[in-house]
Scaffold this active site. Sequence first.
Site, PDB file in Angstrom:
ATOM      1  N   SER A 178       4.251  41.816  45.559  1.00 27.82           N
ATOM      2  CA  SER A 178       5.230  42.655  45.245  1.00 27.82           C
ATOM      3  C   SER A 178       6.155  42.401  43.912  1.00 27.82           C
ATOM      4  CB  SER A 178       6.324  42.733  46.636  1.00 27.82           C
ATOM      5  OG  SER A 178       7.128  43.710  46.489  1.00 27.82           O
ATOM      6  N   HIS A 216       3.016  46.591  53.765  1.00 25.04           N
ATOM      7  CA  HIS A 216       3.505  45.929  52.550  1.00 25.04           C
ATOM      8  C   HIS A 216       3.387  44.239  52.572  1.00 25.04           C
ATOM      9  CE1 HIS A 216       5.305  45.388  48.452  1.00 25.04           C
ATOM     10  NE2 HIS A 216       6.293  44.788  48.902  1.00 25.04           N
ATOM     11  N   ASP A 245      -0.101  50.224  52.538  1.00 27.83           N
ATOM     12  CA  ASP A 245       1.561  49.793  52.000  1.00 27.83           C
ATOM     13  C   ASP A 245       2.373  51.084  51.894  1.00 27.83           C
ATOM     14  OD1 ASP A 245       3.596  49.014  50.425  1.00 27.83           O
ATOM     15  OD2 ASP A 245       2.195  47.596  49.264  1.00 27.83           O
TER      16      ASP A 245
END
Length: 340
Positions: free
Chosen positions: A157, A319, A286
């Site tokens: 991320s 995610h 995601d």
Amino acid sequence: MAALTGIDSKIFSAREFRLESGQTLPVLELAYETYGVLSPGKDNAILVVHGYTSSHHAAGFNAPGKQGRGVAEGAAGWFDGLIGPGKAIDTDRHFVVSVNALGSAHGSSGPNCVDPRTGKPYGPTFPEITMRDMVASQKLLVDSLGLASLVAVVGPSMGGFQSFQWAASYPGFMKAIVASVSAPRAPSRLGGLEQLQKRLAGDPNWNGGWYYDNGGVGATLEQIRYETLLNYGQTEAVARAAAKSWAKIYDAHSLVTLRRAIDSFDITNQYAKLKSKVLYVQSKTDKLFDIALCPAYVTDMRKAGIDITYVELPSDKGHLASHADAAMWAPILGAFMKSL
């Protein structure tokens, strides 16, 4: 596999750290942990960087009283499935440095830290920072450890953003970067900075941003985190419990500071600079990073001459896939690390 022990929690400190904005932090502090042993040639180091609201506690279990600032005692590190003895990032072979980002609320210099010029928390006066500032501060830490190079920079991320930024800011300093559930630029649809600021300011304890002596804004933080974790793909019960414990530690101004840095991130026009190999890992579910955009990023990087390996995880963890489903790509990461 043996458990990861001997975790060292430390603070790196420097003075007069100049930011891209032209402002200067009188004192820069970065909280970090290390795992494994640095080789005599100092050539086996890997830097691990974290996501938006996470910490530098990436692996193992902290011993009681040794958790470091802003890290919950006894909790497993967020990349524990990938870092440790015999794991993909093998601490029997590598010296791993996991650093808390500048602007975060887990022990590094950020809005909840005391401004030495006033004796009060920086709060809303903490200066704007960029991904380049974060990486420049980490370079000072790496230099202080006597590391002339890194094997890799690894992160999910926002940690993926930092990894890409490392490759752009310090070409060739690391052999490779590993970016997961991320992209070489911020998603344009992420946005929401003004909405976030308004929501925080709506807390009855906000007090113009000076909520530190006012009971804090924990209830609003908890709700924001709960909604975020649901969006990441966690179940309601798990998200609620995680949000509650997180809100006790985190700082509202850090959310804003880091979001602003995230929103301005983009290295897609700098591919020609990159000299490192890239392992790019994405999750099919995601909701933050649209997987439909990834093949074009990969094609453009290949056209620029970058040696890139691209992996799509068939995970239902959204995610959170790269750590929640670490076993799915651990063999790929392990093989990639050995190839370096």
